[in-house]
Design an enzyme around this catalytic site. Structure first.
Site, short mmCIF file in Angstrom:
data_model
loop_
_atom_site.label_atom_id
_atom_site.label_comp_id
_atom_site.label_asym_id
_atom_site.label_seq_id
_atom_site.Cartn_x
_atom_site.Cartn_y
_atom_site.Cartn_z
N THR A 5 22.97 12.55 -3.67
CA THR A 5 23.24 11.79 -2.45
C THR A 5 22.58 10.42 -2.48
O THR A 5 22.82 9.59 -1.62
CB THR A 5 22.73 12.56 -1.21
OG1 THR A 5 21.36 12.92 -1.45
CG2 THR A 5 23.52 13.84 -0.99
N SER B 91 13.75 10.61 1.77
CA SER B 91 15.14 11.03 1.52
C SER B 91 16.02 9.79 1.60
O SER B 91 15.55 8.70 1.95
CB SER B 91 15.60 12.04 2.58
OG SER B 91 15.76 11.39 3.82
N LYS B 92 17.28 10.00 1.29
CA LYS B 92 18.21 8.88 1.39
C LYS B 92 18.27 8.39 2.85
O LYS B 92 18.29 7.20 3.12
CB LYS B 92 19.58 9.33 0.93
CG LYS B 92 20.55 8.20 0.80
CD LYS B 92 21.90 8.70 0.36
CE LYS B 92 22.93 7.60 0.56
NZ LYS B 92 24.19 8.15 1.04
N GLN B 93 18.25 9.36 3.77
CA GLN B 93 18.35 9.01 5.20
C GLN B 93 17.16 8.16 5.64
O GLN B 93 17.30 7.32 6.53
CB GLN B 93 18.39 10.27 6.08
CG GLN B 93 19.68 11.07 6.02
CD GLN B 93 19.85 11.81 4.70
OE1 GLN B 93 18.88 12.28 4.11
NE2 GLN B 93 21.09 11.90 4.21
N ARG C 125 15.64 6.09 3.77
CA ARG C 125 15.65 4.92 2.88
C ARG C 125 14.48 4.94 1.90
O ARG C 125 13.77 3.94 1.71
CB ARG C 125 15.60 3.61 3.68
CG ARG C 125 16.84 3.40 4.51
CD ARG C 125 16.66 2.19 5.41
NE ARG C 125 17.55 2.26 6.55
CZ ARG C 125 18.83 1.91 6.52
NH1 ARG C 125 19.36 1.45 5.43
NH2 ARG C 125 19.58 2.02 7.59
#
Ligand code: GLU
Length: 313
Positions: free
Chosen positions: A22, A248-250, A252
């Site tokens: 992701t 996480s990707k969320q 950043r």
């Protein structure tokens, strides 16, 4: 791509790293990769790699290659082929069919808002506990056109001794409820795919982030329903940012540097320090090979902190 050619055998311990494509790998991913790698390699075991792209809408095109190149650059050596969940729908479906035939899965047409709107709906550790609206279904009954499929969780307490966090116990009926195996949009869920794949790959020792500790009892229940052997579990502390959020990707999270050994070595050193291994300061400027040699010679899972997380230094 860097992969070791030894065959997968069943008598050895088998560990794995299972990133979801992701976003680029970050320090938290490196911690999970290094922890599972060192645990497997220092016990003469094998370390496997699996791409968890079962949730296709969340998978980012090109990210699998980006992640594999990063692991390769950091010197990880994995055994056998890399398993990709996006290629395994047939085996997930066959597993679901066997659970349905045993009466352990049922179709559910409830939407999220319907479930949340049920009077007295209780919250569990992973959102609202499914109130069982569709649970009376039995094999042979009609199946709604757009249905999710849920696992009928067994009663009783699921317990295990986490190698880092100690005794964990969960009552699935009271704390989780019947959970989805296949979503109404046709995606198999993480919980089903991870269990099918850990069994298929012969994984004996799971080492991963503590954000997944609450999922382990669900996975144990599925493994038992499928007649498999429950692995050992070790849940590593999760790296959090200054705002207290899991990387996480969320949130950043900064990708780990891939180019340049002088950039990678301090990052790997930081991951080892986060894992409580106390690497000597001078190894921050060593070669990657020297740092791995030190880590393999000194790894002690007993040193990994069991708390719920710590900020990235
Ligand atoms: N794919 C999961 C993740 O990237 C890891 C699943 C697991 O280790 O069980 O967070």
């Amino acid at each position: 791509m860097n992969s070791v050619s030894e065959p997968v055998t069943l008598s050895r311990r088998v560990g794995r790293f299972a990133p979801s494509p992701t976003g680029p790998l970050h320090l938290g991913s490196l911690v999970a990769a290094a922890g599972s790698y060192l645990d497997a390699r220092t016990t003469g075991g094998q370390w496997l790699l699996r791409i968890e792209d079962v949730d296709r809408p969340r998978s980012v095109p090109g990210m699998v290659d980006t992640q594999l190149s990063a692991l390769d650059a950091y010197g990880f050596e994995w055994a056998g082929e890399v398993l990709r969940q996006s290629e395994r729908s047939a085996i997930y479906q066959a597993t679901l069919d066997s659970l349905i035939a045993q009466g352990l899965a049922y179709p559910c047409h409830c939407t999220r808002s319907q479930i949340a709107g049920v009077p007295g709906a209780r919250r569990g550790i992973d959102g609202v506990i499914y109130p069982g609206t569709c649970a009376a279904w039995a094999p042979g009954d009609p199946v709604p056109a757009t249905a999710a499929w849920r696992f009928r969780v067994p009663g009783g307490i699921f317990r295990f001794r986490d190698r880092i966090r100690g005794h964990i116990a969960q009552n699935l009926v009271d704390e989780v409820g019947d959970f989805p195996l296949l979503r109404a949009d046709g995606c198999f869920t993480y919980q089903l795919a991870v269990v099918v794949d850990d069994l298929a790959q012969g994984v004996t020792d799971i080492v991963r982030g503590a954000d997944l500790v609450d999922s382990s009892p669900r996975q144990m229940a599925l493994i038992q329903a499928l007649g498999g052997a429950v692995p050992t579990y070790a849940h590593l502390p999760v790296v959090i940012n200054a705002a207290g959020e899991k990387l996480s990707k969320q949130t950043r999270a900064e990708p780990i540097p891939v180019d340049g050994e002088a950039q990678r070595v301090p990052m790997l050193w930081q991951a080892l320090a986060f894992l409580g291994q106390q690497p000597p300061a001078e190894l921050r400027r060593s070669t990657q090979r020297e740092l791995w040699a030190w880590a393999l010679a000194h790894w002690q899972i007993a040193r990994v902190p069991g708390g719920s997380g710590a900020p990235a230094a």
